[in-house]
Design an enzyme around this catalytic site. Sequence first.
Site, short mmCIF file in Angstrom:
data_model
loop_
_atom_site.label_atom_id
_atom_site.label_comp_id
_atom_site.label_asym_id
_atom_site.label_seq_id
_atom_site.Cartn_x
_atom_site.Cartn_y
_atom_site.Cartn_z
N ASP A 28 46.84 28.08 32.02
CA ASP A 28 46.46 29.38 32.59
C ASP A 28 46.43 30.40 31.46
OD1 ASP A 28 46.75 30.75 35.71
OD2 ASP A 28 46.79 32.07 33.96
N ASN A 82 47.03 29.49 46.01
CA ASN A 82 46.71 30.75 46.67
C ASN A 82 45.40 30.55 47.42
OD1 ASN A 82 48.95 32.02 45.49
ND2 ASN A 82 47.80 32.48 43.63
N HIS A 95 42.35 25.64 43.18
CA HIS A 95 43.20 25.29 42.04
C HIS A 95 44.66 25.29 42.44
CE1 HIS A 95 42.46 29.64 42.00
NE2 HIS A 95 43.68 29.79 41.53
N HIS A 97 48.34 25.93 40.86
CA HIS A 97 49.15 26.42 39.75
C HIS A 97 50.33 25.46 39.62
CE1 HIS A 97 47.45 30.62 39.57
NE2 HIS A 97 47.13 30.32 40.82
P1 AMP Z 1 44.49 32.81 41.60
O1 AMP Z 1 45.00 34.22 41.70
O2 AMP Z 1 45.34 31.84 42.36
O3 AMP Z 1 43.04 32.70 41.95
O4 AMP Z 1 44.69 32.37 40.09
C1 AMP Z 1 43.68 32.44 39.14
C2 AMP Z 1 44.32 32.15 37.81
O5 AMP Z 1 43.29 31.84 36.91
C3 AMP Z 1 45.13 33.30 37.23
O6 AMP Z 1 46.47 32.88 37.02
C4 AMP Z 1 44.41 33.59 35.91
O7 AMP Z 1 45.31 33.92 34.88
C5 AMP Z 1 43.69 32.29 35.65
N1 AMP Z 1 42.48 32.39 34.85
C6 AMP Z 1 41.40 33.18 35.08
N2 AMP Z 1 40.45 32.95 34.17
C7 AMP Z 1 40.92 31.98 33.35
C8 AMP Z 1 40.40 31.29 32.21
N3 AMP Z 1 39.17 31.55 31.71
N4 AMP Z 1 41.16 30.35 31.62
C9 AMP Z 1 42.39 30.07 32.11
N5 AMP Z 1 42.93 30.67 33.17
C10 AMP Z 1 42.22 31.62 33.79
#
Ligand code: AMP
Length: 118
Positions: A28, A82, A95, A97
């Site tokens: 992340d 989420n 996804h 986490h």
């Molecule tokens: P969510 O709020 O569950 O949709 O989580 C999305 C996650 O994606 C967040 O923790 C962000 O930090 C992560 N994220 C967004 N863009 C990228 C990226 N290009 N590379 C890695 N992580 C990302």
Amino acid sequence: MCIFCKIVEGEIPSNKILENDEFLCFHDANPRAPIHLLIIPKVHIEKFQDAPASIMSAITPFIQEVATKMGLDLSGYRLIINNGENGGQEVPHLHFHLLGGTKLSWPHFSKEATHKSL
Ligand code: AMP
């Protein structure tokens, strides 16, 4: 194309941990724990609510393999999905986490007292 599909296609760089034909794991970009990984299906599925059981079944050993590879299988870890707006989902591509590397706290997730909704 969504941002995670672009990562799958290699259009956006990522720090990859593990991948196979169906799934990809990468760090992340905004870690909330010493180890904070994202695990995604390569096929675009917007959210958990849309996920077929076959994907959730197949992703399980992949996640377990990631945890073992990162040395978290014995120390433990947390998985979070989420789902949708109230779930705090920001990227519209299913996804997990995977968080670990320390003893994680169990915070309140809402400003409203949880007992009120019981
Ligand atoms: P969510 O709020 O569950 O949709 O989580 C999305 C996650 O994606 C967040 O923790 C962000 O930090 C992560 N994220 C967004 N863009 C990228 C990226 N290009 N590379 C890695 N992580 C990302």
